[in-house]
Design a protein around this motif. Structure first.
Motif, PDB file in Angstrom:
ATOM      1  N   THR A 113       0.830  -1.209   0.000  1.00  0.00           N
ATOM      2  CA  THR A 113       0.000   0.000   0.000  1.00  0.00           C
ATOM      3  C   THR A 113       0.867   1.263   0.000  1.00  0.00           C
ATOM      4  OG1 THR A 113      -1.845  -1.090   1.138  1.00  0.00           O
ATOM      5  CG2 THR A 113      -1.704   1.311   1.357  1.00  0.00           C
ATOM      6  N   LYS A 114       2.027   1.198   0.640  1.00  0.00           N
ATOM      7  CA  LYS A 114       2.889   2.383   0.745  1.00  0.00           C
ATOM      8  C   LYS A 114       3.308   2.911  -0.620  1.00  0.00           C
ATOM      9  CE  LYS A 114       4.767   1.460   5.375  1.00  0.00           C
ATOM     10  NZ  LYS A 114       3.942   0.313   5.784  1.00  0.00           N
ATOM     11  N   THR A 115       3.427   2.032  -1.618  1.00  0.00           N
ATOM     12  CA  THR A 115       3.787   2.500  -2.957  1.00  0.00           C
ATOM     13  C   THR A 115       2.674   3.360  -3.542  1.00  0.00           C
ATOM     14  OG1 THR A 115       2.876   0.625  -4.243  1.00  0.00           O
ATOM     15  CG2 THR A 115       5.066   0.352  -3.280  1.00  0.00           C
ATOM     16  N   PHE A 116       1.422   3.023  -3.241  1.00  0.00           N
ATOM     17  CA  PHE A 116       0.276   3.802  -3.713  1.00  0.00           C
ATOM     18  C   PHE A 116       0.199   5.138  -2.980  1.00  0.00           C
ATOM     19  CE2 PHE A 116      -0.844  -0.512  -4.853  1.00  0.00           C
ATOM     20  CZ  PHE A 116      -1.525  -0.379  -6.059  1.00  0.00           C
ATOM     21  N   THR A 117       0.457   5.116  -1.684  1.00  0.00           N
ATOM     22  CA  THR A 117       0.445   6.354  -0.906  1.00  0.00           C
ATOM     23  C   THR A 117       1.524   7.301  -1.409  1.00  0.00           C
ATOM     24  OG1 THR A 117      -0.363   5.136   1.025  1.00  0.00           O
ATOM     25  CG2 THR A 117       0.597   7.316   1.426  1.00  0.00           C
ATOM     26  N   GLY A 118       2.708   6.753  -1.689  1.00  0.00           N
ATOM     27  CA  GLY A 118       3.784   7.566  -2.245  1.00  0.00           C
ATOM     28  C   GLY A 118       3.407   8.151  -3.591  1.00  0.00           C
ATOM     29  N   THR A 119       2.733   7.352  -4.428  1.00  0.00           N
ATOM     30  CA  THR A 119       2.274   7.828  -5.735  1.00  0.00           C
ATOM     31  C   THR A 119       1.275   8.970  -5.568  1.00  0.00           C
ATOM     32  OG1 THR A 119       2.628   5.661  -6.773  1.00  0.00           O
ATOM     33  CG2 THR A 119       1.085   7.160  -7.868  1.00  0.00           C
ATOM     34  N   ALA A 120       0.340   8.823  -4.633  1.00  0.00           N
ATOM     35  CA  ALA A 120      -0.657   9.868  -4.390  1.00  0.00           C
ATOM     36  C   ALA A 120       0.003  11.161  -3.917  1.00  0.00           C
ATOM     37  CB  ALA A 120      -1.673   9.388  -3.356  1.00  0.00           C
ATOM     38  N   ILE A 121       0.980  11.046  -3.023  1.00  0.00           N
ATOM     39  CA  ILE A 121       1.694  12.236  -2.541  1.00  0.00           C
ATOM     40  C   ILE A 121       2.393  12.943  -3.696  1.00  0.00           C
ATOM     41  CG2 ILE A 121       3.686  13.016  -1.196  1.00  0.00           C
ATOM     42  CD1 ILE A 121       1.281  12.616   0.566  1.00  0.00           C
ATOM     43  N   MET A 122       3.036  12.189  -4.570  1.00  0.00           N
ATOM     44  CA  MET A 122       3.728  12.794  -5.712  1.00  0.00           C
ATOM     45  C   MET A 122       2.733  13.425  -6.689  1.00  0.00           C
ATOM     46  SD  MET A 122       6.802  12.515  -4.848  1.00  0.00           S
ATOM     47  CE  MET A 122       7.702  13.040  -6.315  1.00  0.00           C
ATOM     48  N   GLN A 123       1.546  12.856  -6.813  1.00  0.00           N
ATOM     49  CA  GLN A 123       0.499  13.480  -7.627  1.00  0.00           C
ATOM     50  C   GLN A 123       0.129  14.845  -7.058  1.00  0.00           C
ATOM     51  OE1 GLN A 123      -2.753  10.649  -7.696  1.00  0.00           O
ATOM     52  NE2 GLN A 123      -2.059   9.724  -9.619  1.00  0.00           N
ATOM     53  N   LEU A 124       0.000  14.916  -5.751  1.00  0.00           N
ATOM     54  CA  LEU A 124      -0.372  16.176  -5.103  1.00  0.00           C
ATOM     55  C   LEU A 124       0.750  17.207  -5.198  1.00  0.00           C
ATOM     56  CD1 LEU A 124      -2.232  14.735  -1.974  1.00  0.00           C
ATOM     57  CD2 LEU A 124      -3.252  15.802  -4.000  1.00  0.00           C
ATOM     58  N   VAL A 125       1.990  16.722  -5.200  1.00  0.00           N
ATOM     59  CA  VAL A 125       3.126  17.627  -5.420  1.00  0.00           C
ATOM     60  C   VAL A 125       3.066  18.186  -6.833  1.00  0.00           C
ATOM     61  CG1 VAL A 125       5.638  17.748  -5.656  1.00  0.00           C
ATOM     62  CG2 VAL A 125       4.640  16.539  -3.704  1.00  0.00           C
ATOM     63  N   GLU A 126       2.795  17.323  -7.810  1.00  0.00           N
ATOM     64  CA  GLU A 126       2.672  17.762  -9.197  1.00  0.00           C
ATOM     65  C   GLU A 126       1.556  18.788  -9.358  1.00  0.00           C
ATOM     66  OE1 GLU A 126       4.184  13.737 -11.602  1.00  0.00           O
ATOM     67  OE2 GLU A 126       2.124  14.445 -11.802  1.00  0.00           O
ATOM     68  N   ALA A 127       0.471  18.586  -8.613  1.00  0.00           N
ATOM     69  CA  ALA A 127      -0.681  19.487  -8.707  1.00  0.00           C
ATOM     70  C   ALA A 127      -0.477  20.778  -7.929  1.00  0.00           C
ATOM     71  CB  ALA A 127      -1.937  18.764  -8.206  1.00  0.00           C
ATOM     72  N   GLY A 128       0.649  20.892  -7.217  1.00  0.00           N
ATOM     73  CA  GLY A 128       0.930  22.104  -6.456  1.00  0.00           C
ATOM     74  C   GLY A 128       0.139  22.209  -5.161  1.00  0.00           C
ATOM     75  N   LYS A 129      -0.415  21.078  -4.703  1.00  0.00           N
ATOM     76  CA  LYS A 129      -1.238  21.109  -3.489  1.00  0.00           C
ATOM     77  C   LYS A 129      -0.418  20.896  -2.223  1.00  0.00           C
ATOM     78  CE  LYS A 129      -5.529  19.858  -5.805  1.00  0.00           C
ATOM     79  NZ  LYS A 129      -6.688  18.932  -5.872  1.00  0.00           N
ATOM     80  N   LEU A 130       0.785  20.415  -2.380  1.00  0.00           N
ATOM     81  CA  LEU A 130       1.703  20.322  -1.247  1.00  0.00           C
ATOM     82  C   LEU A 130       3.130  20.248  -1.775  1.00  0.00           C
ATOM     83  CD1 LEU A 130       2.726  17.140  -1.107  1.00  0.00           C
ATOM     84  CD2 LEU A 130       0.593  16.803   0.104  1.00  0.00           C
ATOM     85  N   SER A 131       4.080  20.366  -0.877  1.00  0.00           N
ATOM     86  CA  SER A 131       5.495  20.308  -1.218  1.00  0.00           C
ATOM     87  C   SER A 131       6.166  19.234  -0.373  1.00  0.00           C
ATOM     88  CB  SER A 131       6.149  21.668  -0.955  1.00  0.00           C
ATOM     89  OG  SER A 131       7.558  21.549  -0.917  1.00  0.00           O
ATOM     90  N   LEU A 132       7.213  18.634  -0.914  1.00  0.00           N
ATOM     91  CA  LEU A 132       7.950  17.639  -0.150  1.00  0.00           C
ATOM     92  C   LEU A 132       8.570  18.251   1.100  1.00  0.00           C
ATOM     93  CD1 LEU A 132       9.793  15.683  -3.014  1.00  0.00           C
ATOM     94  CD2 LEU A 132       7.793  14.944  -1.693  1.00  0.00           C
ATOM     95  N   ASN A 133       8.788  19.551   1.082  1.00  0.00           N
ATOM     96  CA  ASN A 133       9.397  20.225   2.232  1.00  0.00           C
ATOM     97  C   ASN A 133       8.376  20.765   3.227  1.00  0.00           C
ATOM     98  OD1 ASN A 133      12.110  19.863   1.350  1.00  0.00           O
ATOM     99  ND2 ASN A 133      11.820  21.505  -0.144  1.00  0.00           N
TER     100      ASN A 133
END
Length: 409
Positions: A113-133
């Motif tokens: 499941t963690k691979t999917f959660t990581g994918t979702a987080i990166m999608q939100l980074v791409e969308a500008g909704k959050l930052s890795l920092n």
């Protein structure tokens, strides 16, 4: 003077208008690329088609031996270059009721499941909704730890305690309801209230534990305003044609609606779902071997993430173990000089034990989903050799690596 000013202003306006339209066009193009069409369904059906008469006999014999000698019980699949070499559903879905597994059976993926959660987080980074920092406190101001960012959560460098043991201890000591699922938000509230001591300071070292991805699951829900299950269905499962993949939490279901039961080490008893099957993000996704083949396809073709994001996810962010094993953004990995680039994840939770391996260089997928938590998946070396790919087992290299259960759950 006024004429020149008007012309300059007009030119600037046209430039801004053109730039905005260009950006909107790019965003629309990216959105359109994620919309499924009829050709996708046809291509996907061909991808997961399998003719048993043409199955790899060596792999068939290997799996039969894994079942008889080492007790593997579950579903498995090996594919290369877009073709399934062998697949098999072997053993019981539910030993108590003597229900047999089917190749379409949905398994609790545990930490895959963690691979999917990581994918979702990166999608939100791409969308500008959050930052890795971004700091966790940005989303949860009462979070009791300083200096923990999204990136540290993704890479298991937050230093947090493992909420699974912490919450379990509280529930047992205070005799709370052990059947009713607890949500990510409720766990976050308990952490804010009780302020459990962390293992180490943030960004001190790699320390794998479920708290990191439980918190990421909570962040996904906070940022999107959707349940984790809703976001995953809309942004990952549906775009990838994963029709047999769902998020099932005991906060939403009194009884998880699947026919595969987890069994702990022996057939003497099955593992009952309880309040710890409520939090998601670290676990909680149920899927099939065929849908995991589709997941691989749509990660590779850019529908779920850009190549820049996937490449970033597959970079080791910690000190390699035994020279080759590392962790990126939700993915374990094996790589090295003149060696294959492999990303994978293991899973171990409530009677389920799995491994999902993607050799990116040789375009090979190896999937074993088990519902009997014995040590059978420690005996896959010969299969990796048969496929001419690296052996994905830390103990196969110099040093002992990590023992099963220490950072492999």
């Amino acid at each position: 003077m006024n004429f020149r000013f008007i012309c300059s202003a007009l030119a600037l306006s046209v430039s801004i208008f053109t730039a905005c339209n260009s950006k909107k066009a790019e965003e629309q193009k990216a959105a359109d690329a994620k919309i499924r069409v009829k050709e996708d369904d046809k291509a996907d059906s061909l991808l997961i088609a399998y003719d048993p008469a043409k199955g790899d006999k060596w792999i068939a014999d290997f799996v039969q031996n894994l079942h008889k000698k080492y007790g593997f019980n579950g579903n498995m699949l090996v594919a290369k270059d877009g073709k399934i070499l062998y697949e098999k559903a072997i053993g019981w879905a539910d030993y108590l009721h003597r229900d047999s597994l089917k190749i379409t059976s949905e398994f609790e993926l545990a930490s895959i499941t963690k691979t999917f959660t990581g994918t979702a987080i990166m999608q939100l980074v791409e969308a500008g909704k959050l930052s890795l920092n971004d700091n966790v406190k940005k989303f949860f101001p009462n979070f009791p730890y300083d200096g923990i960012t999204v990136k540290l959560l993704l890479t298991h460098r937050s230093g947090m305690m493992n909420y699974v043991y912490f919450i379990d201890d509280i529930w047992r000591k205070e005799k709370r309801n052990m059947k009713k699922g607890v949500s990510n938000q409720e766990v976050m509230n308990v952490i804010a209230e009780r302020k459990p001591n962390p293992y180490v300071k943030p960004d001190n070292r790699f320390h794998y534990n479920n708290s990191n991805f439980m918190v990421l699951g909570a962040i996904i829900e906070k940022v999107t305003g959707q349940r984790f299950s809703q976001y995953m269905m809309e942004h990952i499962f549906k775009p990838a044609g994963m029709r047999h993949t769902h998020v099932y939490s005991t906060t939403e279901y009194e009884k998880i609606p699947v026919d595969v039961v987890g069994h702990d080490r022996t057939w003497r008893y099955s593992v009952a779902q309880n309040f710890l099957d409520g939090p998601v993000g670290d676990k909680g996704i149920y899927s099939t071997v065929h849908d995991l083949v589709l997941y691989d396809k749509y990660l590779k073709n850019g529908r779920l993430l850009t190549k820049k994001s996937t490449d970033s996810s597959y970079v080791g962010r910690n000190k390699p173990i035994n020279g080759h094993f590392n962790y990126g953004y939700g993915w374990r990995m094996f790589d090295g000089d003149k060696m294959d680039k492999v990303v994978y994840h293991t899973g171990w939770w409530h009677g389920f034990r799995h491994i999902y391996v993607r050799d990116l260089d040789k375009n090979i997928i190896v999937i074993f989903l088990g519902n009997l938590t014995n040590g059978s998946l420690m005996h896959l070396d010969d299969l990796y050799k048969h496929l001419n790919m690296p052996i994905i087992r830390k103990g196969a290299y110099h040093g002992n690596g990590s023992l099963p259960g220490s950072d492999e759950d």
